[in-house]
Design an enzyme around this catalytic site. Structure first.
Site, PDB file in Angstrom:
ATOM      1  N   CYS A  43     -13.215  76.972  16.396  1.00 32.83           N
ATOM      2  CA  CYS A  43     -12.018  76.626  17.182  1.00 32.83           C
ATOM      3  C   CYS A  43     -11.046  77.798  17.278  1.00 32.83           C
ATOM      4  O   CYS A  43     -10.107  77.749  18.067  1.00 32.83           O
ATOM      5  CB  CYS A  43     -11.317  75.426  16.564  1.00 32.83           C
ATOM      6  SG  CYS A  43     -12.394  74.014  16.341  1.00 32.83           S
ATOM      7  N   HIS A  50      -4.092  75.328  17.992  1.00 26.91           N
ATOM      8  CA  HIS A  50      -5.346  74.632  18.260  1.00 26.91           C
ATOM      9  C   HIS A  50      -5.068  73.139  18.086  1.00 26.91           C
ATOM     10  O   HIS A  50      -4.417  72.730  17.125  1.00 26.91           O
ATOM     11  CB  HIS A  50      -6.429  75.112  17.293  1.00 26.91           C
ATOM     12  CG  HIS A  50      -7.616  74.203  17.263  1.00 26.91           C
ATOM     13  ND1 HIS A  50      -8.264  73.826  18.414  1.00 26.91           N
ATOM     14  CD2 HIS A  50      -8.248  73.567  16.238  1.00 26.91           C
ATOM     15  CE1 HIS A  50      -9.248  73.005  18.097  1.00 26.91           C
ATOM     16  NE2 HIS A  50      -9.254  72.833  16.783  1.00 26.91           N
ATOM     17  N   ASN A  96      -9.725  67.067  20.604  1.00 22.29           N
ATOM     18  CA  ASN A  96     -10.006  68.421  20.105  1.00 22.29           C
ATOM     19  C   ASN A  96     -11.124  69.040  20.945  1.00 22.29           C
ATOM     20  O   ASN A  96     -12.266  68.592  20.883  1.00 22.29           O
ATOM     21  CB  ASN A  96     -10.419  68.305  18.630  1.00 22.29           C
ATOM     22  CG  ASN A  96     -10.743  69.634  17.990  1.00 22.29           C
ATOM     23  OD1 ASN A  96     -10.935  70.635  18.666  1.00 22.29           O
ATOM     24  ND2 ASN A  96     -10.812  69.647  16.671  1.00 22.29           N
TER      25      ASN A  96
HETATM   26  N1  ACO Z   1     -12.057  54.637  12.265  1.00 20.59           N
HETATM   27  C1  ACO Z   1     -11.792  53.866  11.195  1.00 20.59           C
HETATM   28  N2  ACO Z   1     -11.907  54.292   9.937  1.00 20.59           N
HETATM   29  C2  ACO Z   1     -12.284  55.570   9.748  1.00 20.59           C
HETATM   30  C3  ACO Z   1     -12.568  56.443  10.813  1.00 20.59           C
HETATM   31  C4  ACO Z   1     -12.446  55.925  12.104  1.00 20.59           C
HETATM   32  N3  ACO Z   1     -12.694  56.661  13.202  1.00 20.59           N
HETATM   33  N4  ACO Z   1     -12.903  57.638  10.307  1.00 20.59           N
HETATM   34  C5  ACO Z   1     -12.855  57.540   8.987  1.00 20.59           C
HETATM   35  N5  ACO Z   1     -12.473  56.282   8.630  1.00 20.59           N
HETATM   36  C6  ACO Z   1     -12.319  55.731   7.316  1.00 20.59           C
HETATM   37  C7  ACO Z   1     -13.179  56.406   6.294  1.00 20.59           C
HETATM   38  O1  ACO Z   1     -14.493  55.916   6.342  1.00 20.59           O
HETATM   39  C8  ACO Z   1     -12.459  56.046   5.026  1.00 20.59           C
HETATM   40  O2  ACO Z   1     -12.870  54.755   4.632  1.00 20.59           O
HETATM   41  P1  ACO Z   1     -13.215  54.455   3.097  1.00 20.59           P
HETATM   42  O3  ACO Z   1     -11.934  54.728   2.355  1.00 20.59           O
HETATM   43  O4  ACO Z   1     -13.599  53.021   3.139  1.00 20.59           O
HETATM   44  O5  ACO Z   1     -14.298  55.419   2.760  1.00 20.59           O
HETATM   45  C9  ACO Z   1     -11.010  55.948   5.444  1.00 20.59           C
HETATM   46  O6  ACO Z   1     -10.993  55.905   6.876  1.00 20.59           O
HETATM   47  C10 ACO Z   1     -10.191  57.115   5.013  1.00 20.59           C
HETATM   48  O7  ACO Z   1     -10.937  58.308   5.256  1.00 20.59           O
HETATM   49  P2  ACO Z   1     -10.284  59.694   5.084  1.00 20.59           P
HETATM   50  O8  ACO Z   1     -11.273  60.749   5.393  1.00 20.59           O
HETATM   51  O9  ACO Z   1      -9.564  59.722   3.782  1.00 20.59           O
HETATM   52  O10 ACO Z   1      -9.251  59.566   6.265  1.00 20.59           O
HETATM   53  P3  ACO Z   1      -8.042  60.478   6.485  1.00 20.59           P
HETATM   54  O11 ACO Z   1      -6.831  59.650   6.427  1.00 20.59           O
HETATM   55  O12 ACO Z   1      -8.105  61.703   5.642  1.00 20.59           O
HETATM   56  O13 ACO Z   1      -8.292  60.940   7.994  1.00 20.59           O
HETATM   57  C11 ACO Z   1      -9.294  62.687   9.275  1.00 20.59           C
HETATM   58  C12 ACO Z   1      -9.540  61.472   8.420  1.00 20.59           C
HETATM   59  C13 ACO Z   1      -8.408  62.274  10.437  1.00 20.59           C
HETATM   60  C14 ACO Z   1     -10.584  63.262   9.841  1.00 20.59           C
HETATM   61  C15 ACO Z   1      -8.598  63.736   8.382  1.00 20.59           C
HETATM   62  O14 ACO Z   1      -9.385  64.002   7.261  1.00 20.59           O
HETATM   63  C16 ACO Z   1      -8.312  64.955   9.118  1.00 20.59           C
HETATM   64  O15 ACO Z   1      -7.411  64.994   9.908  1.00 20.59           O
HETATM   65  N6  ACO Z   1      -9.069  66.040   8.831  1.00 20.59           N
HETATM   66  C17 ACO Z   1      -8.904  67.280   9.547  1.00 20.59           C
HETATM   67  C18 ACO Z   1     -10.117  67.485  10.229  1.00 20.59           C
HETATM   68  C19 ACO Z   1      -9.962  67.668  11.699  1.00 20.59           C
HETATM   69  O16 ACO Z   1      -8.979  67.456  12.362  1.00 20.59           O
HETATM   70  N7  ACO Z   1     -11.063  68.101  12.194  1.00 20.59           N
HETATM   71  C20 ACO Z   1     -11.157  68.394  13.552  1.00 20.59           C
HETATM   72  C21 ACO Z   1     -12.215  69.402  13.739  1.00 20.59           C
HETATM   73  S1  ACO Z   1     -11.916  70.776  12.803  1.00 20.59           S
HETATM   74  C22 ACO Z   1     -11.010  71.810  13.653  1.00 20.59           C
HETATM   75  O17 ACO Z   1     -10.773  71.658  14.821  1.00 20.59           O
HETATM   76  C23 ACO Z   1     -10.505  72.928  12.906  1.00 20.59           C
END
Ligand code: ACO
Length: 315
Positions: free
Chosen positions: A114, A239, A269
């Site tokens: 990215c 980004h 994204n």
């Molecule tokens: N819908 C519903 N529940 C979900 C989803 C979804 N789409 N995705 C994950 N969950 C659940 C998980 O399974 C988990 O359930 P569990 O506790 O029963 O296992 C729960 O939500 C919490 O999961 P976490 O991973 O702790 O969720 P978090 O609040 O951290 O949010 C997220 C996840 C949004 C991906 C976060 O980790 C994040 O923002 N990470 C950054 C990564 C990112 O933005 N990547 C983009 C690509 S990378 C880049 O562009 C650089």
């Protein structure tokens, strides 16, 4: 007199017409509009239906040519930042763009996840200053829907497709400062396109923590390099990965949240396309006036991150 500045003199973009809502995704995996909006800030994304990364890159360039009345015959180099090129190895997507517009200068792809657009801008800037290229088309284009695991709710809700292009040329003043380009490769496997499944894999928490730190560090260091304070910046164009990453960075590093230009709600994204897509939108809506100071910040797979200061100047 030899000019020592390189500026963005034209921008253009393309989003595939098919829009996918969060409610549609909730029919595919166990998720909800409420979860996606509250955890990511994403409302909709555009999905390519059969269009390839090079086709979207060509359409973004056609938009640039039309908007800024650019003669395609004077385009020299082509650099495409992408992780989803039409061919896995070669020919490069840039070569396919070059074939379409009959350009003759160097044409190649650049892989820095990215952050690819930030890296590509700096490579093009250096090549123009050294005299290797007269000018360069720098494109971010991604067909991420082709590498999404549509059964993985952790990742499939995050991404969208699209392309945007800028033309870089020598200018009398303003333009791009030298970029800060960084790598944190110990975390390389936290974000991959798996070579066997060809699907995106992600350690969401690790990427989130890295991203907040990366944006904060780049904003701080770009300001320091330019001897500027945050109050002198008109826009930060990050980004577009996740709205919560921006809010957390804003709180932790005391950067006013309203400085960040965000379109993630509509386009999700789009990896290497996200920063030029935002710039293209901003230009179209009159936000990029002569002399405006814009801080570009990228972060992503590699892990890579980087940024640069852009003083908007079109000639
Ligand atoms: N819908 C519903 N529940 C979900 C989803 C979804 N789409 N995705 C994950 N969950 C659940 C998980 O399974 C988990 O359930 P569990 O506790 O029963 O296992 C729960 O939500 C919490 O999961 P976490 O991973 O702790 O969720 P978090 O609040 O951290 O949010 C997220 C996840 C949004 C991906 C976060 O980790 C994040 O923002 N990470 C950054 C990564 C990112 O933005 N990547 C983009 C690509 S990378 C880049 O562009 C650089």
């Amino acid at each position: 007199m030899k000019m020592r500045n390189v500026a963005i003199t034209a921008v253009g973009s393309y989003l595939p017409p098919r829009i996918m809502t969060n409610d549609e995704l909730a029919g595919i995996v166990d998720t909800s509009d409420e979860w996606i909006v509250s955890h990511t800030g994403i409302g909709t994304r555009h999905i390519a239906e059969g269009e390839t990364t090079s086709e979207m890159a060509i359409k973004a360039t056609e938009n640039l040519i039309k908007r800024f009345k650019i003669d395609p015959e004077r385009i020299d180099g082509v650099i495409v930042a992408t992780a989803t090129g039409d061919y896995p190895g070669f020919p490069s997507t840039a070569n396919l763009v070059s074939r379409h517009f009959k350009t003759k200068g160097g044409a190649f792809d650049l892989a820095a996840g990215c952050t690819g657009f930030i890296y590509a801008l700096d490579v093009a800037r250096s090549m123009i200053l050294s005299g290797t290229l007269k000018n360069a088309l720098v494109i971010g284009s991604e067909a991420l829907s082709t590498v999404i695991d549509w059964e993985d709710r952790n990742t499939c809700v995050l991404f969208g497709d699209g392309a945007a292009a800028v033309l870089l040329e020598q200018a009398a003043a303003g333009g791009l400062a030298p970029a800060l380009l960084r790598s944190e490769a110990m975390l390389a496997e936290s974000l991959t396109i798996d070579p066997v499944s060809r699907h995106i894999t992600m350690d969401g928490k690790a990427v989130y923590q890295f991203a907040v730190r990366a944006i904060g560090e780049i904003v701080t260091d770009v300001l320091k390099a330019g001897n500027l304070s945050i109050s002198e910046i008109d826009w930060i164009v990050p980004h577009q990965a996740n709205r919560r990453i921006i809010s957390a960075t804003s709180r932790r590093y005391e950067i006013p949240e309203e400085l960040f230009y965000l379109n993630i709600e509509r386009v999700a994204n789009t990896s290497a396309a996200s920063i030029p897509l935002a710039l293209s939108e901003m230009e179209a809506s009159g936000l990029l006036k002569e002399g405006r100071k814009i801080l570009l910040v990228g972060f992503g797979a590699g892990l890579t991150y980087g940024g640069s200061l852009l003083t908007w100047q079109r000639s």
